[in-house]
Design an enzyme around this catalytic site. Structure first.
Site, PDB file in Angstrom:
ATOM      1  N   LYS A   1      -6.324   6.909  10.697  1.00  0.00           N
ATOM      2  CA  LYS A   1      -7.654   6.608  11.260  1.00  0.00           C
ATOM      3  C   LYS A   1      -7.473   6.477  12.763  1.00  0.00           C
ATOM      4  O   LYS A   1      -7.481   5.374  13.313  1.00  0.00           O
ATOM      5  CB  LYS A   1      -8.189   5.288  10.684  1.00  0.00           C
ATOM      6  CG  LYS A   1      -8.757   5.370   9.293  1.00  0.00           C
ATOM      7  CD  LYS A   1      -9.424   4.043   8.963  1.00  0.00           C
ATOM      8  CE  LYS A   1      -9.917   3.995   7.551  1.00  0.00           C
ATOM      9  NZ  LYS A   1     -10.335   2.613   7.185  1.00  0.00           N
TER      10      LYS A   1
ATOM     11  N   ASP B   1       0.820   3.756   3.808  1.00  0.00           N
ATOM     12  CA  ASP B   1      -0.379   4.452   3.363  1.00  0.00           C
ATOM     13  C   ASP B   1      -1.252   4.938   4.513  1.00  0.00           C
ATOM     14  O   ASP B   1      -1.668   6.077   4.548  1.00  0.00           O
ATOM     15  CB  ASP B   1      -1.199   3.570   2.398  1.00  0.00           C
ATOM     16  CG  ASP B   1      -1.442   2.150   2.928  1.00  0.00           C
ATOM     17  OD1 ASP B   1      -1.062   1.847   4.088  1.00  0.00           O
ATOM     18  OD2 ASP B   1      -2.015   1.337   2.180  1.00  0.00           O
TER      19      ASP B   1
ATOM     20  N   THR C   1       0.069  -3.252  12.201  1.00  0.00           N
ATOM     21  CA  THR C   1       1.076  -3.494  11.169  1.00  0.00           C
ATOM     22  C   THR C   1       2.326  -2.646  11.409  1.00  0.00           C
ATOM     23  O   THR C   1       3.449  -3.159  11.403  1.00  0.00           O
ATOM     24  CB  THR C   1       0.499  -3.162   9.771  1.00  0.00           C
ATOM     25  OG1 THR C   1      -0.703  -3.921   9.595  1.00  0.00           O
ATOM     26  CG2 THR C   1       1.482  -3.516   8.673  1.00  0.00           C
ATOM     27  N   LEU C   2       2.124  -1.357  11.666  1.00  0.00           N
ATOM     28  CA  LEU C   2       3.296  -0.489  11.827  1.00  0.00           C
ATOM     29  C   LEU C   2       3.935  -0.634  13.202  1.00  0.00           C
ATOM     30  O   LEU C   2       5.147  -0.442  13.341  1.00  0.00           O
ATOM     31  CB  LEU C   2       2.941   0.960  11.526  1.00  0.00           C
ATOM     32  CG  LEU C   2       2.700   1.236  10.035  1.00  0.00           C
ATOM     33  CD1 LEU C   2       2.516   2.718   9.783  1.00  0.00           C
ATOM     34  CD2 LEU C   2       3.838   0.695   9.173  1.00  0.00           C
TER      35      LEU C   2
ATOM     36  N   GLY D   1      -3.147   0.038  13.793  1.00  0.00           N
ATOM     37  CA  GLY D   1      -1.762   0.305  14.168  1.00  0.00           C
ATOM     38  C   GLY D   1      -0.925  -0.956  14.329  1.00  0.00           C
ATOM     39  O   GLY D   1       0.283  -0.876  14.537  1.00  0.00           O
TER      40      GLY D   1
ATOM     41  N   ARG E   1      -5.613   0.508  -6.472  1.00  0.00           N
ATOM     42  CA  ARG E   1      -4.374   1.139  -6.015  1.00  0.00           C
ATOM     43  C   ARG E   1      -3.908   2.233  -6.983  1.00  0.00           C
ATOM     44  O   ARG E   1      -3.193   3.147  -6.609  1.00  0.00           O
ATOM     45  CB  ARG E   1      -3.257   0.087  -5.894  1.00  0.00           C
ATOM     46  CG  ARG E   1      -3.509  -0.977  -4.836  1.00  0.00           C
ATOM     47  CD  ARG E   1      -2.245  -1.800  -4.624  1.00  0.00           C
ATOM     48  NE  ARG E   1      -2.472  -3.042  -3.905  1.00  0.00           N
ATOM     49  CZ  ARG E   1      -2.447  -3.182  -2.582  1.00  0.00           C
ATOM     50  NH1 ARG E   1      -2.251  -2.123  -1.821  1.00  0.00           N
ATOM     51  NH2 ARG E   1      -2.633  -4.359  -2.021  1.00  0.00           N
TER      52      ARG E   1
ATOM     53  N   GLY F   1       0.783  -1.249   0.000  1.00  0.00           N
ATOM     54  CA  GLY F   1       0.000   0.000   0.000  1.00  0.00           C
ATOM     55  C   GLY F   1       0.803   1.280   0.000  1.00  0.00           C
ATOM     56  O   GLY F   1       0.327   2.310  -0.448  1.00  0.00           O
TER      57      GLY F   1
ATOM     58  N   ASP G   1      -5.897  -0.250  -1.362  1.00  0.00           N
ATOM     59  CA  ASP G   1      -6.672  -1.201  -2.154  1.00  0.00           C
ATOM     60  C   ASP G   1      -7.944  -1.671  -1.467  1.00  0.00           C
ATOM     61  O   ASP G   1      -8.097  -1.591  -0.254  1.00  0.00           O
ATOM     62  CB  ASP G   1      -5.847  -2.446  -2.434  1.00  0.00           C
ATOM     63  CG  ASP G   1      -5.718  -3.326  -1.193  1.00  0.00           C
ATOM     64  OD1 ASP G   1      -5.224  -2.821  -0.161  1.00  0.00           O
ATOM     65  OD2 ASP G   1      -6.130  -4.498  -1.234  1.00  0.00           O
TER      66      ASP G   1
ATOM     67  N   ASP H   1      -4.273   2.313  10.867  1.00  0.00           N
ATOM     68  CA  ASP H   1      -5.644   1.953  11.200  1.00  0.00           C
ATOM     69  C   ASP H   1      -5.633   1.425  12.636  1.00  0.00           C
ATOM     70  O   ASP H   1      -5.560   2.204  13.579  1.00  0.00           O
ATOM     71  CB  ASP H   1      -6.126   0.932  10.168  1.00  0.00           C
ATOM     72  CG  ASP H   1      -7.586   0.573  10.308  1.00  0.00           C
ATOM     73  OD1 ASP H   1      -8.355   1.355  10.880  1.00  0.00           O
ATOM     74  OD2 ASP H   1      -7.985  -0.514   9.830  1.00  0.00           O
TER      75      ASP H   1
END
Ligand code: IMP
Ligand code: MG
Length: 194
Positions: free
Chosen positions: A139, A108, A115-116, A113, A173, A49, A167, A111
Site C-alpha cells: 500500500k 503480508d 512494522t517492517l 511501513g 486469515r 500475518g 486478518d 502499509d
C-alpha cells in the site's frame, strides 16, 4: 451454530487476488529472489500475518534452488482503526544468530511501513549482513516510514484487505484468496499482532 464472541459481521468480501493469481506471482517472486540473493539465506517470517505467504514462498524457493534457514518474529503494533501507532513491540524474537547473515524478511503487507522499518533496523542493529524485504502487498500511498521492499507481489489499493494470512480482528486469515472488506466493515481494527 452461534457466532464466536466478537466475530465481526462479514458482508460480501470482494475478491482482489484469486488464489491461482497469487500462486503464479509467488513462483515469479521465488525466481527473482533466487537470482538476486543466492542459495544461502536466512528467512525471517513475520507473524502472524506473514505465515501463509511465507509457507508458500519457501516451497517455491526450494523449487528455485534456494536452501533457506527459517526463523520467525512476532510483532505487535498498536493503534486505533487502520493506522498503526508507531509503537512496535516484539512478542517473539528470532532465535537464530543473525550476525553476518543475508536476511530475507517476509511479511503480508507494507502499509505505513513502521512494522517492517522496525524489524529491519532491529536485525541490522544485531549485525545482519544485509536485510531485504519481501511482501505480498504494497500500500505504497500510505507509507509513513522511510522503507521500501525489494520484492513485492502486488501493488494494493487503499482498501482494508483480508485473507491469505491477513486478518480483521484475527479473522479471515485462512481464506485462500485476498479480498477487500466492504468499506463500512473495515473501520475499527485495533491492530495487535501484525
Ligand atoms: P504498518 O506498520 O502500518 O506497515 O502495518 C503493517 C501491518 O498492519 C501488517 O503486517 C498487517 O498486519 C496490518 N495491515 C495493514 N494493512 C492491512 C490490511 O489492509 N488488512 C489487514 N492487515 C493490514
Ligand atoms: Mg493484522
Amino acid at each position: 451454530m452461534s457466532k464466536p464472541p466478537g466475530k465481526p459481521k462479514t458482508g460480501e468480501i470482494e475478491v482482489l487476488y484469486a488464489s491461482a493469481e497469487i500462486a503464479h506471482r509467488v513462483a515469479e517472486l521465488a525466481t527473482e529472489i533466487a537470482r538476486e540473493m543466492g542459495p544461502e539465506i536466512l528467512i525471517v517470517a513475520i507473524l502472524k500475518g506473514g505465515f501463509v505467504f511465507a509457507a508458500d514462498l519457501v516451497r517455491a524457493l526450494h523449487l528455485a534452488g534456494v536452501r533457506p534457514q527459517i526463523d520467525f518474529m512476532m510483532l505487535a503494533s498498536y493503534g486505533k482503526s487502520k493506522e498503526s501507532s508507531g509503537e512496535v513491540r516484539v512478542l517473539r524474537d528470532v532465535t537464530d544468530d543473525v550476525a553476518g547473515r543475508e536476511i530475507l524478511v517476509i511479511d503480508d503487507i507494507l502499509d505505513s511501513g513502521r512494522t517492517l522499518a522496525f524489524a529491519k533496523q532491529s536485525l541490522l542493529d544485531r549485525g545482519a549482513g544485509s536485510v531485504r524485504l519481501c511482501i505480498l502487498l504494497d500500500k505504497r500511498d500510505r507509507r509513513a516510514a522511510a522503507v521500501d521492499a525489494e520484492f513485492v507481489g502486488f501493488a494494493c489499493p487503499d482498501r482494508f484487505v483480508v485473507g491469505y494470512g491477513l486478518d480483521f480482528a484475527n479473522y479471515h486469515r485462512e481464506l485462500p484468496y485476498i479480498g477487500a472488506l466492504p468499506e463500512d466493515e473495515a473501520q475499527d481494527d485495533a491492530k495487535g499482532e501484525t
